[in-house]
Design a protein around this motif. Structure first.
Motif: not given
Length: 453
Positions: A86-90, A119-125, A130-134, A189-195
């Protein structure tokens, strides 16, 4: 000075959809006949449709409902996944059914149980082209024909899914971290552990500057045809074990002690959203960058120049991923030479240091003198650290030679065309420099000898 490079995904025909599925026509649907307990494609697809709507709508209860049959640890983990996502701008975020494998039909009252690839299909805004998948593998159970489906375990999908190579792009940071921090800038868009959020915020301006530099450079001097990345998704991680596992679980890379890279760009294949089986117009719709913040470029007192250097390099890899054609990877001297070129052109001190290091390498620390040959892809990544670094520098000098003698437009067009068609090297060099491969190599070798003499 080896940064590391790209994690390669060997792809076949990119047709996204069902690989192996239970036929809906021949199996009874729950509650309509009483002949068997079945986990069907239709039922799974409906569950995933509701799961997708719950994620985009922020409905935590509905999102977690399928995991009620699992352990409390599983439900806790899925709750943290929901919060992280929910934190990611998809621009796109949806779950799609791929495959059922196992005892999907039960006639004996024990209940049905199956492994389901999802498949979790997603595209980071602003970041993915294009959309990609995990890809996940869920263990799904159904106790009776009238029971709801319950998910009892979640992990990476099988790496044998047809057409998708060995990579499942799992775990993403939203899976790896109990609490994930997101630092968003105009181009990153930079992701990290909250710590590690404070570190991420400290490094973010330099990563963003590298993104802006690379995008502007390509816009000004790169070819106008062909799609490139609009932005970048970067994960910063200081725990080496977590770093090596990110996006690469089940590939063997996470346990490879020989991996000494400081950063990596992991290819993400393009997939259509909405469950469509249509082909997409690029092979790689994105890439995910992971950088090791325990590495000296991040920890030294003058970390700004180090973060800029590695960011220019890794973001350059990602920038051109959508140009990748169907015939495999470009020659590594071009792949790594281009990334080094983008890093060194923004740092004259680092460029001078690279040349000094190469000169010292061939001036006494290596048993053989410079042989005048471009590094081959087969021997590019050597187990000898000094030779590995030399190959990066030689590749960089290859791209720099073209840019200095024939112009940066020619150099970047050559890179783009090599990504599209790795087998066209001779024609591409002729177009860029007027010289075929052998003649170019001789001229480049003279250029290198002048640098290290």
């Amino acid at each position: 000075m080896a940064f590391g490079g790209i994690a390669v995904l060997a792809l076949g025909l990119m047709v996204f959809g069902i690989v192996r599925a239970v036929s809906d026509d021949k199996l009874p649907v729950a509650g309509k006949g009483g002949e068997a307990t079945a986990i069907t494609q239709a039922e799974m697809s409906n569950l995933l449709k509701q799961h997708s709507k719950a994620l985009t709508g922020g409905d935590k209860g509905t999102y977690l409902a399928p995991f009620d049959g699992g352990s409390s640890a599983l439900k806790t983990k899925q709750a943290s996944l929901f919060a992280n996502l929910r934190k990611v701008p998809f621009a796109v975020s949806e779950y799609q059914f791929l495959n059922i494998d196992g005892r999907a039909v039960d006639h004996y009252g024990a209940g049905a149980s199956a492994s389901v690839d999802v498949a979790f299909v997603h595209q980071v805004k602003g970041a993915d082209a294009t959309p990609v998948a995990e890809w996940y593998r869920w263990t799904v159970e159904k106790k009776t024909e009238d029971s709801d489906l319950k998910v009892t375990a979640v992990g990476p999908a099988t790496p044998k899914l047809a057409g998708f190579g060995k990579m499942t792009n799992y775990p993403a940071p939203w899976d790896a971290y109990d609490s994930m921090a997101v630092t968003a800038k105009p181009h990153t868009v930079i992701l990290s552990d909250a710590s590690q959020a404070a570190d991420a915020r400290r490094y973010a301006p330099y990563i963003e500057k590298a993104a802006k530099d690379n995008l502007e450079r390509w816009q000004a001097h790169g070819p106008k045809d062909g799609r490139t990345m609009p932005g970048f998704v970067v994960t910063l991680e200081k725990n080496r074990k977590v770093y090596k596992n990110m996006y690469r679980a089940g590939t063997g890379d996470e346990d490879d002690e020989s991996i000494s890279e400081a950063g990596v760009s992991v290819q993400m294949p393009a997939v259509p959203a909405g469950g469509s089986k249509a082909k997409v117009d690029v092979q790689n719709g994105g890439a995910r960058i992971v950088m090791d913040t325990a590495e000296s470029r991040f920890t030294r007192p003058d970390y700004a120049s180090g973060v800029l250097e590695i960011s220019h390099h890794e973001l350059a890899h990602t920038l051109v991923e959508p140009l990748t054609g169907p015939d495999g990877q470009a020659q590594l001297w071009v792949v790594e030479g281009f990334a080094e070129y983008m890093a060194m052109r923004n740092d004259s001190a680092a460029a001078a240091r690279e040349v000094r290091t190469l000169k010292a390498y061939y001036g006494g620390r290596f048993v053989d003198p410079f042989d005048g040959k471009l590094p081959t892809s087969e021997n590019f990544h050597s187990t000898i650290d000094e030779e590995n670094s030399a190959h990066y520098t030689l590749g960089w000098l290859g791209i720099r030679f073209i840019a200095e003698k024939y112009g940066e437009d020619k150099a970047l067009t050559f890179v783009a065309e090599q990504y599209k068609n790795p087998k066209g090297m001779d024609a591409q060099l002729t177009k860029a420099t007027g010289m075929g491969t052998d003649e170019f190599q001789d001229a480049w070798a003279d250029y290198v000898r002048k640098q290290i003499s």
